[in-house]
Enzyme design. Structure first.
Site, mmCIF file in Angstrom:
data_model
loop_
_atom_site.group_PDB
_atom_site.id
_atom_site.type_symbol
_atom_site.label_atom_id
_atom_site.label_comp_id
_atom_site.label_asym_id
_atom_site.label_seq_id
_atom_site.Cartn_x
_atom_site.Cartn_y
_atom_site.Cartn_z
ATOM 1 N N SER A 140 -10.477 -22.218 -5.942
ATOM 2 C CA SER A 140 -9.484 -22.530 -4.900
ATOM 3 C C SER A 140 -8.996 -21.234 -4.254
ATOM 4 O O SER A 140 -8.688 -20.266 -4.962
ATOM 5 C CB SER A 140 -8.250 -23.203 -5.516
ATOM 6 O OG SER A 140 -8.603 -24.304 -6.322
ATOM 7 N N HIS B 248 -8.679 -18.317 -7.022
ATOM 8 C CA HIS B 248 -8.493 -18.653 -8.431
ATOM 9 C C HIS B 248 -9.661 -19.537 -8.890
ATOM 10 O O HIS B 248 -10.019 -20.500 -8.203
ATOM 11 C CB HIS B 248 -7.165 -19.398 -8.607
ATOM 12 C CG HIS B 248 -6.880 -19.724 -10.036
ATOM 13 N ND1 HIS B 248 -6.476 -18.764 -10.946
ATOM 14 C CD2 HIS B 248 -6.966 -20.887 -10.728
ATOM 15 C CE1 HIS B 248 -6.323 -19.338 -12.132
ATOM 16 N NE2 HIS B 248 -6.613 -20.617 -12.031
ATOM 17 N N ARG C 282 7.884 -3.484 -13.560
ATOM 18 C CA ARG C 282 7.066 -4.188 -12.572
ATOM 19 C C ARG C 282 7.558 -3.897 -11.153
ATOM 20 O O ARG C 282 6.780 -3.702 -10.225
ATOM 21 C CB ARG C 282 7.149 -5.687 -12.845
ATOM 22 C CG ARG C 282 6.174 -6.515 -12.059
ATOM 23 C CD ARG C 282 6.403 -7.990 -12.240
ATOM 24 N NE ARG C 282 6.305 -8.462 -13.606
ATOM 25 C CZ ARG C 282 5.163 -8.645 -14.263
ATOM 26 N NH1 ARG C 282 4.019 -8.373 -13.690
ATOM 27 N NH2 ARG C 282 5.163 -9.085 -15.497
ATOM 28 N N ASP D 88 -0.259 -19.015 -9.325
ATOM 29 C CA ASP D 88 -1.348 -19.913 -8.906
ATOM 30 C C ASP D 88 -0.841 -21.252 -8.357
ATOM 31 O O ASP D 88 -1.466 -22.301 -8.563
ATOM 32 C CB ASP D 88 -2.316 -20.166 -10.083
ATOM 33 C CG ASP D 88 -2.951 -18.881 -10.586
ATOM 34 O OD1 ASP D 88 -3.181 -17.987 -9.756
ATOM 35 O OD2 ASP D 88 -3.202 -18.758 -11.798
ATOM 36 N N LEU E 169 2.594 -10.251 -9.580
ATOM 37 C CA LEU E 169 3.453 -9.548 -8.613
ATOM 38 C C LEU E 169 4.832 -10.192 -8.604
ATOM 39 O O LEU E 169 4.976 -11.409 -8.755
ATOM 40 C CB LEU E 169 2.809 -9.611 -7.230
ATOM 41 C CG LEU E 169 1.468 -8.849 -7.168
ATOM 42 C CD1 LEU E 169 0.605 -9.353 -6.034
ATOM 43 C CD2 LEU E 169 1.718 -7.347 -7.059
ATOM 44 N N ASN F 61 -4.967 -15.474 -2.365
ATOM 45 C CA ASN F 61 -5.598 -15.252 -3.677
ATOM 46 C C ASN F 61 -6.747 -16.244 -3.851
ATOM 47 O O ASN F 61 -6.763 -17.306 -3.218
ATOM 48 C CB ASN F 61 -4.550 -15.478 -4.781
ATOM 49 C CG ASN F 61 -5.082 -15.167 -6.166
ATOM 50 O OD1 ASN F 61 -5.846 -14.212 -6.357
ATOM 51 N ND2 ASN F 61 -4.704 -15.966 -7.150
HETATM 52 C C1 GRF Z 1 -12.752 -14.206 -9.854
HETATM 53 O O1 GRF Z 1 -13.217 -15.210 -10.697
HETATM 54 C C2 GRF Z 1 -11.494 -14.642 -9.166
HETATM 55 O O2 GRF Z 1 -11.440 -16.028 -8.939
HETATM 56 C C3 GRF Z 1 -10.434 -14.266 -10.157
HETATM 57 O O3 GRF Z 1 -10.873 -13.062 -10.712
HETATM 58 C C4 GRF Z 1 -12.289 -12.968 -10.616
HETATM 59 C C5 GRF Z 1 -12.584 -11.699 -9.879
HETATM 60 O O4 GRF Z 1 -13.937 -11.406 -9.868
HETATM 61 N N1 GRF Z 1 -9.151 -14.204 -9.521
HETATM 62 P P1 GRF Z 1 -14.457 -10.174 -8.984
HETATM 63 O O5 GRF Z 1 -13.697 -8.937 -9.447
HETATM 64 O O6 GRF Z 1 -14.202 -10.486 -7.552
HETATM 65 O O7 GRF Z 1 -15.923 -10.061 -9.318
#
Ligand code: GRF
Length: 220
Positions: free
Chosen positions: A138, A111, A67, A147, A95, A109
């Site tokens: 979020s 989520h 990683r 997260d 990461l 990010n």
């Molecule tokens: C989304 O649901 C986001 O919240 C999560 O991964 C998905 C990505 O979708 N982290 P996309 O590739 O932007 O369509």
């Protein structure tokens, strides 16, 4: 205000990337997407970037022995671009701490849950299984626990009885496409800012996530 530099990391469909691209194109967001980096060679999001002449890079995590080495290669690509914000948009790799420390307070990010509920995967299924009436998404800054970084904006979606994972995911995703560009804009305009690691919104300490509701951002 000068244009902010963004780097977006993706692994999949890139619909959030598309929302960010659209926000730049319609001038909602005064920024340049310097590059899109992806760990999956045939991810649909790469085509979205290529269609807009955005530089793309594929780094296949399977080519690295650890990683750390993968993360280092990412940093080598990202750093010369001097991004104001590194955006995880469906980037499906965890990461490491050195990477996260390196982009401290400029790594964000999205989520698909109302954090702190349902960290990790399968959030929509969990919301349905638990008979939640409310689900959502979020946007959060990234810290070194999955997260768990400070949430800046949330949006709520009602769960209805007939919902399947797909129908619920679609409604949540539509909302993501609104709140992610918005959070990025607030960061780029320095309305969201850190003062000694304490997150401020418009110069006031942000103690609770803001909520996107009825087409506006409200404090809670
Ligand atoms: C989304 O649901 C986001 O919240 C999560 O991964 C998905 C990505 O979708 N982290 P996309 O590739 O932007 O369509």
């Amino acid at each position: 205000m000068s244009k902010a530099s963004l780097v977006v990391l993706i692994s999949g469909s890139g619909s959030n990337l598309q929302a960010i691209i659209d926000a730049v194109k319609n001038k909602q967001l005064n920024a340049d997407i310097k590059a899109v980096i992806c760990n999956i060679a045939d991810a649909k999001g790469l085509q979205r970037a290529a269609d807009e002449n955005i530089d793309t890079h594929i780094i296949d995590h399977r080519q690295f022995d650890s990683r750390e080495l993968f993360d280092q290669q990412l940093m080598k690509l990202i750093d010369p671009l001097k991004p104001d914000l590194v955006i995880l948009a469906g980037f499906m790799r965890i990461l490491g701490k050195p990477f996260i420390a390196h982009y401290h307070n400029r790594l964000i990010n999205i989520h698909p849950s109302l954090l702190p509920k349902y960290k990790g995967l399968n959030t929509h299924q969990q919301a349905i299984d638990n008979n939640d009436t409310k689900h959502g998404a979020s946007v959060h800054y990234v810290n070194d626990e999955l997260d768990s970084g400070q949430v800046v904006i949330q949006t709520e979606v009602q769960v209805i009885e007939s919902d399947t994972v797909d129908t619920l995911a679609r409604r949540v995703l539509n909302e993501e496409h609104i709140i992610y560009p918005l959070a990025i804009k607030l960061h780029c305009e320095n309305r969201l800012s850190f003062k000694e690691d304490c997150l401020h919104m418009d110069n006031k300490v942000l103690t609770r996530p803001m909520l996107w509701k009825d087409n506006k951002l409200v404090s809670r």
